[in-house]
Design a protein around this motif. Structure first.
Motif, short mmCIF file in Angstrom:
data_model
loop_
_atom_site.label_atom_id
_atom_site.label_comp_id
_atom_site.label_asym_id
_atom_site.label_seq_id
_atom_site.Cartn_x
_atom_site.Cartn_y
_atom_site.Cartn_z
N THR A 69 2.20 4.59 -1.07
CA THR A 69 1.78 5.51 -2.13
C THR A 69 1.94 6.94 -1.64
N ASN A 110 0.77 -1.24 0.00
CA ASN A 110 0.00 0.00 0.00
C ASN A 110 0.80 1.29 0.00
N GLU A 157 -3.12 8.58 -5.76
CA GLU A 157 -2.84 8.67 -7.21
C GLU A 157 -4.04 9.22 -8.00
N ARG A 199 3.29 11.10 -6.66
CA ARG A 199 4.47 10.24 -6.54
C ARG A 199 5.25 10.35 -7.85
N CYS A 225 -5.23 1.70 -7.19
CA CYS A 225 -5.21 3.10 -6.74
C CYS A 225 -4.88 3.26 -5.27
N ASN A 278 3.40 0.85 -9.89
CA ASN A 278 3.90 0.21 -8.67
C ASN A 278 2.99 -0.89 -8.17
#
Ligand code: SAM
Length: 274
Positions: A77, A75, A121, A81, A116, A219
């Protein structure tokens, strides 16, 4: 002797089979070396000398599985990013793409954030798009955001973030689109929230979204085996309109002969050709 050296293939198989049967998480599609490294790390932390000993801990301590999942960094994030990627899209891709859409009489652009996590994001995408379209009532950028993790999706819909995840957003974005709440946390304003639509989806086994102009899958593929990754890139090709864009993570890539051409090697942006 390191734990890694005493974690045999057979033991890894038993642990993965246990996790699949009892936790309904199938890690078979994840890169094996990656999973083994993380397993070895956890074994060291709990002083399990063998795979069998670690399996017993997994069985006896309900929290250990959560800790193991955390080490997979599934997870991790943050807003904007890799800021260079967003800058590139904002300057070199989106304005021209949107101009052409409008010229062709289209009133909507659809973007999919696949994997997501907790919303950073897709919300960054929506903020970036808003910076280009402004409040134009005649043109909408709709962001569809999916993830397998229901807890992460719940956090996404709450849209409250610690200042630490907003480091790349910049002061202007923070002031314009967020309201400080408490404990250094920020609530995203409705004008951005309402342009992002969340849904639970397993990228490996569920049907893909269709008619997308841009897909972000960043990612997430690093955890997949080559076959699963290839198959997913094929699915993204099906998901995109011709001329649409695929954006992957900085350490990921797409091969040119898979129905995509490279738009930016540095920023990992590709365009669907067929
Ligand atoms: C490291 S996060 C990346 C988040 C964001 N894309 C970014 O780059 O910051 C990876 C996300 O992929 C999701 N994920 C992993 N396997 C998945 C699957 N099979 N289907 C859908 N989402 C998955 C995880 O739940 C996690 O939220």
């Amino acid at each position: 002797m390191t734990h890694k050296s005493i974690l045999s293939d057979k033991e890894v198989d038993s642990i993965l089979a246990y996790i699949r049967r009892n936790k309904s998480v199938d890690l078979a599609s994840y890169r094996r070396t990656f999973v083994v490294r993380r397993l070895s790390g956890r074994m060291e932390n709990v002083s399990a000398e063998t795979g069998g000993a670690y399996l017993n801990i997994l069985r006896d301590d309900p929290e250990e599985f959560g800790r193991f999942l955390e080490t997979l960094s599934i997870n991790v994030t943050g807003f904007f990013r890799d800021p260079g990627v967003f800058e590139f899209l904002q300057k070199a891709v989106l304005p021209e793409f949107i101009r052409k859409k409008k010229a062709a009489g289209r009133r909507i652009m659809r973007i999919w954030s696949a994997g997501c996590a907790s919303g950073e994001e897709p919300y960054s995408i929506a903020i970036m798009a808003r910076g280009i379209t402004g409040d134009d009532p005649g043109f909408e950028v709709a962001v569809h955001a999916t993830d397998i993790d229901t807890a992460a999706l719940k956090r996404a819909q709450e849209a409250v973030y610690p200042g630490s995840s907003l480091g790349n957003a910049g002061k202007k974005v923070l002031e314009k689109y967020f309201t400080p709440v408490y404990n250094g946390e920020y609530l995203l304003k409705d004008e951005i929230k309402k342009s992002v639509h969340f849904k639970r989806q397993n990228l490996i086994s569920d049907p893909v979204l269709k008619h997308m102009d841009m897909v972000f899958c960043r990612n997430m593929m690093i955890y997949l085996s080559t076959e699963e990754k290839d198959s997913l890139i094929g699915k993204f090709n099906e998901s995109l309109n011709t001329g649409g864009y695929l954006v992957v993570g900085k350490v990921e890539s797409v091969w040119n002969n898979r129905g995509f051409e490279t738009v930016s090697t540095t920023n990992k942006v590709y365009r669907k050709t067929v």
